[in-house]
Design a protein around this motif. Structure first.
Motif: not given
Length: 433
Positions: A84, A129, A150, A246-248, A278, A282
Protein backbone atom coordinates in the motif's frame (compact mmCIF):
# COMPACT_ATOMS: atom_id res chain seq x y z
CA UNK A 1 8.62 -5.08 -8.07
CA UNK A 2 12.22 -5.01 -6.92
CA UNK A 3 13.39 -4.38 -3.37
CA UNK A 4 13.61 -0.66 -2.68
CA UNK A 5 17.04 0.72 -1.87
CA UNK A 6 16.95 2.91 1.22
CA UNK A 7 19.77 5.09 2.55
CA UNK A 8 21.27 3.65 5.71
CA UNK A 9 20.89 6.85 7.72
CA UNK A 10 22.17 5.92 11.16
CA UNK A 11 22.08 2.19 10.41
CA UNK A 12 25.85 1.93 10.77
CA UNK A 13 26.01 4.16 13.83
CA UNK A 14 26.99 2.88 17.24
CA UNK A 15 24.53 2.13 20.03
CA UNK A 16 24.11 4.79 22.69
CA UNK A 17 25.46 4.09 26.20
CA UNK A 18 23.41 1.63 28.28
CA UNK A 19 20.98 1.17 25.40
CA UNK A 20 20.38 -2.50 26.28
CA UNK A 21 20.64 -2.20 30.07
CA UNK A 22 17.08 -3.32 30.77
CA UNK A 23 16.98 -6.00 28.06
CA UNK A 24 20.30 -7.41 29.29
CA UNK A 25 18.75 -8.03 32.71
CA UNK A 26 16.74 -10.75 30.96
CA UNK A 27 19.51 -12.11 28.75
CA UNK A 28 22.37 -12.18 31.28
CA UNK A 29 20.63 -14.35 33.86
CA UNK A 30 18.31 -17.35 33.66
CA UNK A 31 14.92 -16.89 35.30
CA UNK A 32 12.18 -19.16 36.68
CA UNK A 33 10.38 -19.30 33.31
CA UNK A 34 13.51 -19.66 31.19
CA UNK A 35 13.55 -22.41 28.57
CA UNK A 36 15.91 -25.32 29.24
CA UNK A 37 17.82 -24.48 26.05
CA UNK A 38 18.49 -20.90 27.18
CA UNK A 39 22.16 -19.99 27.46
CA UNK A 40 22.62 -16.64 29.19
CA UNK A 41 25.30 -14.21 28.17
CA UNK A 42 26.98 -12.92 25.05
CA UNK A 43 25.88 -15.73 22.74
CA UNK A 44 22.18 -15.02 22.93
CA UNK A 45 22.76 -11.26 22.73
CA UNK A 46 24.91 -11.70 19.64
CA UNK A 47 22.25 -13.82 17.93
CA UNK A 48 19.51 -11.29 18.68
CA UNK A 49 21.50 -8.26 17.51
CA UNK A 50 23.63 -9.55 14.65
CA UNK A 51 22.25 -12.85 13.34
CA UNK A 52 18.48 -12.99 13.78
CA UNK A 53 16.62 -11.93 10.63
CA UNK A 54 12.95 -11.07 11.06
CA UNK A 55 10.21 -10.26 8.54
CA UNK A 56 7.26 -7.97 9.22
CA UNK A 57 4.35 -8.29 6.80
CA UNK A 58 2.32 -5.09 6.76
CA UNK A 59 3.39 -1.54 7.59
CA UNK A 60 0.00 -0.14 8.57
CA UNK A 61 -1.38 0.60 12.01
CA UNK A 62 -0.16 -2.66 13.51
CA UNK A 63 2.99 -2.86 11.40
CA UNK A 64 4.25 0.58 12.43
CA UNK A 65 4.01 -0.39 16.10
CA UNK A 66 5.69 -3.75 15.45
CA UNK A 67 8.61 -2.19 13.55
CA UNK A 68 9.29 0.39 16.25
CA UNK A 69 9.14 -2.15 19.07
CA UNK A 70 11.38 -4.66 17.32
CA UNK A 71 14.02 -2.01 16.63
CA UNK A 72 13.98 -0.75 20.21
CA UNK A 73 14.12 -4.28 21.60
CA UNK A 74 17.38 -5.01 19.80
CA UNK A 75 16.46 -6.71 16.51
CA UNK A 76 18.81 -5.15 13.95
CA UNK A 77 18.07 -7.00 10.71
CA UNK A 78 14.42 -6.31 9.92
CA UNK A 79 12.62 -6.69 6.60
CA UNK A 80 9.17 -5.30 5.85
CA UNK A 81 6.67 -5.96 3.04
CA UNK A 82 3.66 -3.79 2.23
CA UNK A 83 1.81 -3.21 -1.03
CA UNK A 84 0.00 0.00 0.00
CA UNK A 85 0.81 3.68 -0.31
CA UNK A 86 0.15 6.19 2.45
CA UNK A 87 -3.26 7.85 2.53
CA UNK A 88 -4.08 10.92 4.57
CA UNK A 89 -6.58 8.84 6.61
CA UNK A 90 -3.65 6.72 7.87
CA UNK A 91 -1.99 9.56 9.76
CA UNK A 92 -4.19 9.41 12.87
CA UNK A 93 -2.80 6.02 13.94
CA UNK A 94 0.18 5.06 11.73
CA UNK A 95 2.69 7.19 13.58
CA UNK A 96 5.73 6.60 11.35
CA UNK A 97 4.10 8.70 8.60
CA UNK A 98 3.73 12.46 8.12
CA UNK A 99 1.64 14.58 5.71
CA UNK A 100 4.62 14.89 3.36
CA UNK A 101 4.63 11.09 2.99
CA UNK A 102 1.12 10.82 1.52
CA UNK A 103 1.25 8.91 -1.76
CA UNK A 104 4.56 7.19 -0.98
CA UNK A 105 4.99 3.43 -0.26
CA UNK A 106 4.38 2.56 3.39
CA UNK A 107 7.21 0.04 3.54
CA UNK A 108 9.81 2.49 2.21
CA UNK A 109 8.79 5.39 4.44
CA UNK A 110 8.54 3.18 7.54
CA UNK A 111 12.01 1.74 6.91
CA UNK A 112 13.54 5.20 6.48
CA UNK A 113 11.90 6.45 9.67
CA UNK A 114 13.05 3.52 11.83
CA UNK A 115 16.65 3.63 10.57
CA UNK A 116 16.84 7.37 11.13
CA UNK A 117 15.41 7.11 14.64
CA UNK A 118 17.14 3.94 15.90
CA UNK A 119 20.94 3.84 15.35
CA UNK A 120 22.38 0.53 14.27
CA UNK A 121 19.11 -0.89 12.94
CA UNK A 122 18.83 -1.92 9.28
CA UNK A 123 15.31 -2.16 7.81
CA UNK A 124 14.96 -3.52 4.27
CA UNK A 125 11.62 -2.62 2.63
CA UNK A 126 9.76 -4.27 -0.21
CA UNK A 127 6.93 -2.39 -1.91
CA UNK A 128 4.73 -5.10 -3.35
CA UNK A 129 2.67 -8.20 -2.58
CA UNK A 130 3.76 -11.12 -0.43
CA UNK A 131 2.78 -13.36 -3.35
CA UNK A 132 5.61 -11.76 -5.37
CA UNK A 133 8.14 -13.69 -3.29
CA UNK A 134 8.84 -17.41 -3.49
CA UNK A 135 9.67 -19.92 -0.77
CA UNK A 136 13.41 -19.27 -1.00
CA UNK A 137 12.77 -15.68 0.09
CA UNK A 138 10.84 -16.68 3.20
CA UNK A 139 13.36 -19.39 4.02
CA UNK A 140 15.99 -16.78 4.97
CA UNK A 141 14.07 -15.51 8.00
CA UNK A 142 14.13 -16.79 11.56
CA UNK A 143 10.72 -15.35 12.51
CA UNK A 144 7.81 -13.86 10.56
CA UNK A 145 5.28 -11.44 12.05
CA UNK A 146 1.99 -10.55 10.35
CA UNK A 147 0.31 -7.20 10.91
CA UNK A 148 -2.22 -7.62 8.11
CA UNK A 149 -5.80 -6.50 7.57
CA UNK A 150 -6.47 -9.15 4.92
CA UNK A 151 -7.73 -12.65 5.64
CA UNK A 152 -6.73 -13.84 2.18
CA UNK A 153 -3.14 -12.66 2.67
CA UNK A 154 -2.97 -14.38 6.06
CA UNK A 155 -4.23 -17.62 4.54
CA UNK A 156 -1.62 -17.39 1.78
CA UNK A 157 1.40 -16.87 4.02
CA UNK A 158 0.12 -19.51 6.45
CA UNK A 159 -0.21 -22.11 3.69
CA UNK A 160 3.18 -21.14 2.25
CA UNK A 161 4.99 -21.58 5.57
CA UNK A 162 3.24 -24.89 6.30
CA UNK A 163 4.20 -26.25 2.88
CA UNK A 164 7.82 -25.16 3.41
CA UNK A 165 8.33 -27.47 6.39
CA UNK A 166 10.73 -30.34 5.66
CA UNK A 167 10.97 -33.00 8.37
CA UNK A 168 14.63 -33.51 7.53
CA UNK A 169 15.50 -29.82 7.83
CA UNK A 170 14.69 -28.15 11.14
CA UNK A 171 15.53 -24.72 9.76
CA UNK A 172 12.62 -24.97 7.33
CA UNK A 173 10.16 -24.39 10.19
CA UNK A 174 9.52 -20.66 10.43
CA UNK A 175 7.53 -19.47 13.47
CA UNK A 176 4.64 -17.23 12.42
CA UNK A 177 3.31 -14.61 14.85
CA UNK A 178 -0.02 -13.22 13.72
CA UNK A 179 -1.64 -10.10 15.16
CA UNK A 180 -4.95 -8.49 14.35
CA UNK A 181 -7.21 -5.77 15.68
CA UNK A 182 -10.84 -4.74 15.19
CA UNK A 183 -11.83 -1.62 17.07
CA UNK A 184 -11.24 -2.27 20.78
CA UNK A 185 -10.71 -6.01 20.22
CA UNK A 186 -7.51 -7.74 19.23
CA UNK A 187 -5.70 -11.06 19.06
CA UNK A 188 -2.19 -12.42 18.78
CA UNK A 189 -1.11 -15.98 18.21
CA UNK A 190 2.01 -18.08 17.75
CA UNK A 191 1.87 -20.59 14.91
CA UNK A 192 4.54 -23.27 14.60
CA UNK A 193 3.80 -24.80 11.18
CA UNK A 194 2.96 -28.53 11.35
CA UNK A 195 3.21 -28.44 15.16
CA UNK A 196 0.50 -26.12 16.46
CA UNK A 197 -2.82 -25.26 14.89
CA UNK A 198 -2.42 -23.05 11.84
CA UNK A 199 -4.39 -20.01 10.72
CA UNK A 200 -6.68 -22.15 8.55
CA UNK A 201 -7.64 -24.24 11.58
CA UNK A 202 -9.38 -21.24 13.16
CA UNK A 203 -11.38 -19.83 10.24
CA UNK A 204 -14.63 -20.65 12.00
CA UNK A 205 -13.72 -18.13 14.73
CA UNK A 206 -13.88 -15.23 12.27
CA UNK A 207 -16.95 -13.13 11.71
CA UNK A 208 -18.82 -14.25 8.63
CA UNK A 209 -18.33 -11.69 5.83
CA UNK A 210 -21.34 -9.47 5.30
CA UNK A 211 -23.34 -10.54 2.25
CA UNK A 212 -26.32 -8.80 0.70
CA UNK A 213 -28.99 -10.70 -1.27
CA UNK A 214 -28.62 -10.13 -4.99
CA UNK A 215 -32.33 -9.43 -5.34
CA UNK A 216 -32.09 -6.59 -2.79
CA UNK A 217 -29.10 -4.85 -4.30
CA UNK A 218 -30.50 -5.31 -7.82
CA UNK A 219 -34.10 -4.20 -7.26
CA UNK A 220 -34.77 -2.57 -3.87
CA UNK A 221 -31.63 -0.99 -2.39
CA UNK A 222 -32.20 0.67 0.99
CA UNK A 223 -28.67 1.33 2.27
CA UNK A 224 -25.61 3.05 0.78
CA UNK A 225 -23.85 -0.32 1.09
CA UNK A 226 -26.46 -1.84 -1.24
CA UNK A 227 -25.60 0.72 -3.92
CA UNK A 228 -21.87 0.06 -3.55
CA UNK A 229 -22.36 -3.71 -3.75
CA UNK A 230 -24.53 -3.22 -6.84
CA UNK A 231 -21.74 -1.21 -8.48
CA UNK A 232 -19.02 -3.77 -7.67
CA UNK A 233 -20.93 -7.05 -8.09
CA UNK A 234 -23.30 -6.28 -10.96
CA UNK A 235 -22.23 -3.15 -12.84
CA UNK A 236 -18.47 -3.68 -12.88
CA UNK A 237 -18.57 -7.00 -14.80
CA UNK A 238 -21.38 -5.67 -17.00
CA UNK A 239 -19.44 -2.55 -18.04
CA UNK A 240 -15.82 -3.67 -17.65
CA UNK A 241 -16.20 -7.20 -18.99
CA UNK A 242 -13.32 -9.51 -18.06
CA UNK A 243 -11.28 -6.70 -16.49
CA UNK A 244 -10.55 -7.71 -12.91
CA UNK A 245 -11.58 -5.32 -10.16
CA UNK A 246 -8.52 -4.24 -8.16
CA UNK A 247 -9.70 -2.97 -4.78
CA UNK A 248 -6.27 -1.43 -4.17
CA UNK A 249 -6.48 0.73 -7.31
CA UNK A 250 -7.79 4.26 -6.50
CA UNK A 251 -9.10 4.63 -10.06
CA UNK A 252 -11.23 1.50 -9.67
CA UNK A 253 -12.59 2.70 -6.32
CA UNK A 254 -13.40 6.08 -7.84
CA UNK A 255 -15.33 4.41 -10.66
CA UNK A 256 -17.34 2.35 -8.17
CA UNK A 257 -18.01 5.42 -6.04
CA UNK A 258 -19.28 7.42 -9.02
CA UNK A 259 -21.60 4.63 -10.18
CA UNK A 260 -22.84 3.89 -6.64
CA UNK A 261 -23.47 7.57 -5.93
CA UNK A 262 -25.59 7.86 -9.08
CA UNK A 263 -27.67 4.84 -8.07
CA UNK A 264 -28.07 6.17 -4.53
CA UNK A 265 -29.35 9.46 -5.93
CA UNK A 266 -31.86 7.57 -8.09
CA UNK A 267 -33.28 5.80 -5.01
CA UNK A 268 -32.93 8.86 -2.72
CA UNK A 269 -30.34 7.15 -0.51
CA UNK A 270 -27.75 9.25 1.33
CA UNK A 271 -24.34 8.28 2.68
CA UNK A 272 -22.35 6.97 -0.29
CA UNK A 273 -18.79 8.32 0.06
CA UNK A 274 -15.43 7.39 -1.42
CA UNK A 275 -14.15 6.07 1.92
CA UNK A 276 -17.31 4.00 2.49
CA UNK A 277 -16.97 2.57 -1.00
CA UNK A 278 -13.41 1.52 -0.25
CA UNK A 279 -14.47 0.10 3.11
CA UNK A 280 -17.27 -2.01 1.64
CA UNK A 281 -15.34 -3.54 -1.27
CA UNK A 282 -12.18 -4.16 0.81
CA UNK A 283 -14.09 -5.16 3.95
CA UNK A 284 -12.07 -2.63 5.95
CA UNK A 285 -12.52 -2.85 9.71
CA UNK A 286 -12.10 0.06 12.15
CA UNK A 287 -8.68 0.57 13.72
CA UNK A 288 -7.81 2.23 17.04
CA UNK A 289 -4.26 3.24 17.86
CA UNK A 290 -4.31 2.04 21.47
CA UNK A 291 -5.46 -1.45 20.47
CA UNK A 292 -2.71 -1.62 17.85
CA UNK A 293 -0.15 -0.64 20.48
CA UNK A 294 -1.27 -3.38 22.88
CA UNK A 295 -1.37 -6.17 20.30
CA UNK A 296 1.87 -5.17 18.57
CA UNK A 297 3.79 -4.13 21.64
CA UNK A 298 5.46 -5.69 24.58
CA UNK A 299 2.40 -7.69 25.61
CA UNK A 300 1.86 -9.61 22.37
CA UNK A 301 3.59 -9.87 18.96
CA UNK A 302 6.99 -8.37 19.75
CA UNK A 303 7.20 -10.03 23.15
CA UNK A 304 6.61 -13.41 21.52
CA UNK A 305 9.23 -12.68 18.85
CA UNK A 306 11.75 -11.78 21.58
CA UNK A 307 10.98 -14.95 23.56
CA UNK A 308 11.26 -17.19 20.50
CA UNK A 309 14.52 -15.56 19.37
CA UNK A 310 16.19 -15.73 22.78
CA UNK A 311 14.43 -18.69 24.52
CA UNK A 312 14.48 -16.44 27.59
CA UNK A 313 10.92 -17.39 28.51
CA UNK A 314 8.16 -19.74 27.41
CA UNK A 315 6.36 -18.41 24.35
CA UNK A 316 2.61 -18.19 23.99
CA UNK A 317 0.74 -21.48 23.59
CA UNK A 318 -0.84 -20.33 21.45
CA UNK A 319 -3.67 -17.74 21.32
CA UNK A 320 -4.07 -14.40 23.12
CA UNK A 321 -7.23 -12.34 22.87
CA UNK A 322 -8.07 -8.85 24.09
CA UNK A 323 -11.56 -7.42 24.50
CA UNK A 324 -11.74 -3.75 25.43
CA UNK A 325 -15.30 -2.93 24.43
CA UNK A 326 -16.62 -3.07 28.00
CA UNK A 327 -13.71 -2.65 30.40
CA UNK A 328 -10.49 -4.53 29.63
CA UNK A 329 -10.42 -8.30 29.44
CA UNK A 330 -7.71 -10.62 28.12
CA UNK A 331 -7.53 -14.36 27.86
CA UNK A 332 -5.09 -16.99 26.59
CA UNK A 333 -5.86 -20.53 25.47
CA UNK A 334 -4.49 -23.31 23.29
CA UNK A 335 -6.27 -23.47 19.97
CA UNK A 336 -6.19 -27.11 18.85
CA UNK A 337 -5.40 -28.40 15.37
CA UNK A 338 -8.20 -29.49 13.07
CA UNK A 339 -7.71 -33.02 11.77
CA UNK A 340 -9.49 -32.07 8.56
CA UNK A 341 -7.65 -28.75 8.14
CA UNK A 342 -6.94 -28.51 4.39
CA UNK A 343 -3.54 -26.91 5.09
CA UNK A 344 -1.97 -28.75 8.03
CA UNK A 345 -4.37 -31.63 8.68
CA UNK A 346 -3.22 -33.89 5.88
CA UNK A 347 -6.69 -35.31 5.32
CA UNK A 348 -9.47 -34.63 2.84
CA UNK A 349 -12.43 -32.65 4.09
CA UNK A 350 -15.34 -35.04 4.49
CA UNK A 351 -18.76 -33.72 3.49
CA UNK A 352 -22.06 -35.54 3.70
CA UNK A 353 -24.72 -34.40 1.27
CA UNK A 354 -28.14 -35.68 0.21
CA UNK A 355 -28.07 -37.88 -2.86
CA UNK A 356 -30.36 -35.51 -4.78
CA UNK A 357 -28.14 -32.42 -4.37
CA UNK A 358 -27.14 -30.66 -7.53
CA UNK A 359 -23.70 -29.25 -8.26
CA UNK A 360 -25.13 -25.76 -7.80
CA UNK A 361 -26.41 -26.66 -4.32
CA UNK A 362 -23.01 -28.09 -3.39
CA UNK A 363 -21.32 -24.84 -4.45
CA UNK A 364 -23.81 -22.85 -2.35
CA UNK A 365 -22.97 -25.02 0.66
CA UNK A 366 -19.23 -24.50 0.20
CA UNK A 367 -19.65 -20.73 0.02
CA UNK A 368 -21.82 -20.72 3.15
CA UNK A 369 -19.47 -22.84 5.30
CA UNK A 370 -17.68 -20.74 7.89
CA UNK A 371 -14.73 -23.13 8.19
CA UNK A 372 -13.91 -22.88 4.47
CA UNK A 373 -14.61 -19.25 3.53
CA UNK A 374 -14.35 -19.66 -0.21
CA UNK A 375 -15.53 -17.39 -3.01
CA UNK A 376 -16.52 -18.54 -6.50
CA UNK A 377 -15.22 -22.12 -6.21
CA UNK A 378 -14.37 -24.22 -9.26
CA UNK A 379 -14.86 -27.99 -9.05
CA UNK A 380 -13.14 -30.86 -10.80
CA UNK A 381 -12.85 -34.60 -10.35
CA UNK A 382 -11.27 -36.76 -13.04
CA UNK A 383 -12.65 -34.10 -15.40
CA UNK A 384 -13.97 -30.52 -15.00
CA UNK A 385 -17.28 -30.29 -13.15
CA UNK A 386 -17.81 -26.53 -13.03
CA UNK A 387 -15.24 -23.78 -13.58
CA UNK A 388 -15.85 -20.12 -12.77
CA UNK A 389 -13.56 -19.02 -15.59
CA UNK A 390 -12.32 -18.37 -18.18
CA UNK A 391 -15.65 -17.53 -19.88
CA UNK A 392 -15.37 -20.31 -22.47
CA UNK A 393 -14.80 -22.98 -19.81
CA UNK A 394 -17.52 -21.54 -17.57
CA UNK A 395 -19.99 -21.70 -20.44
CA UNK A 396 -18.97 -25.24 -21.34
CA UNK A 397 -19.39 -26.53 -17.76
CA UNK A 398 -22.49 -24.49 -16.87
CA UNK A 399 -24.94 -27.30 -17.78
CA UNK A 400 -23.41 -29.39 -14.96
CA UNK A 401 -24.81 -26.98 -12.36
CA UNK A 402 -28.25 -28.54 -12.74
CA UNK A 403 -26.97 -32.12 -12.64
CA UNK A 404 -26.82 -34.19 -9.47
CA UNK A 405 -23.40 -34.44 -7.87
CA UNK A 406 -23.66 -38.24 -8.05
CA UNK A 407 -24.03 -38.00 -11.84
CA UNK A 408 -20.85 -35.99 -12.46
CA UNK A 409 -18.58 -37.86 -10.05
CA UNK A 410 -18.72 -41.18 -11.89
CA UNK A 411 -16.59 -43.70 -9.96
CA UNK A 412 -14.69 -41.12 -7.93
CA UNK A 413 -15.90 -39.66 -4.64
CA UNK A 414 -13.27 -36.93 -4.39
CA UNK A 415 -13.70 -33.39 -5.68
CA UNK A 416 -10.84 -30.92 -6.08
CA UNK A 417 -11.91 -27.36 -5.22
CA UNK A 418 -9.96 -24.29 -6.32
CA UNK A 419 -10.64 -20.57 -6.05
CA UNK A 420 -8.79 -17.29 -6.35
CA UNK A 421 -9.54 -16.79 -2.64
CA UNK A 422 -7.83 -20.09 -1.72
CA UNK A 423 -4.01 -20.31 -1.67
CA UNK A 424 -4.27 -24.10 -1.97
CA UNK A 425 -6.41 -26.84 -3.49
CA UNK A 426 -9.15 -28.24 -1.25
CA UNK A 427 -9.93 -31.94 -1.55
CA UNK A 428 -13.49 -32.93 -0.69
CA UNK A 429 -14.39 -36.51 0.12
CA UNK A 430 -18.11 -36.75 -0.68
CA UNK A 431 -20.49 -39.15 1.04
CA UNK A 432 -24.12 -39.36 -0.04
CA UNK A 433 -26.76 -39.68 2.68
Amino acid sequence: MADVAVPNGNATGSDWPNRYFHVDQILDTAGPRTDDSFSAGEGVKKFLRTECKILVIGAGGLGCEILANLALTGFKDIHVIDMDTIDISNLNRQFLFRPKDVGHPKATVAAEFIMKRVPGCKVTPYFGKIQDKDESYYMQFNIIICGLDSIEARRWINATLVNMVDENNGESLKPLIDGGTEGFKGQARVILPRITSCYECSLDMLNKPTAFPICTIANTPRLPEHCIEWASVLEWPKVQGDKKLDTDDPDHITWLYTVAAARAKEFKIEGVTWSLTQGVVKNIIPAIASTNAIIAGMSSCCTEAFKIATTSAAYLNNYFMLIGTDGVYSYTFEHEKRKDCPVCGGESLNVEIPADWTVERLIEMLVERQDIQIKKPSLASDKPIYFQGPPQLEQATRPNLEKKVSEVLNSSSTINVTSTSLPFSLNLSVTFV
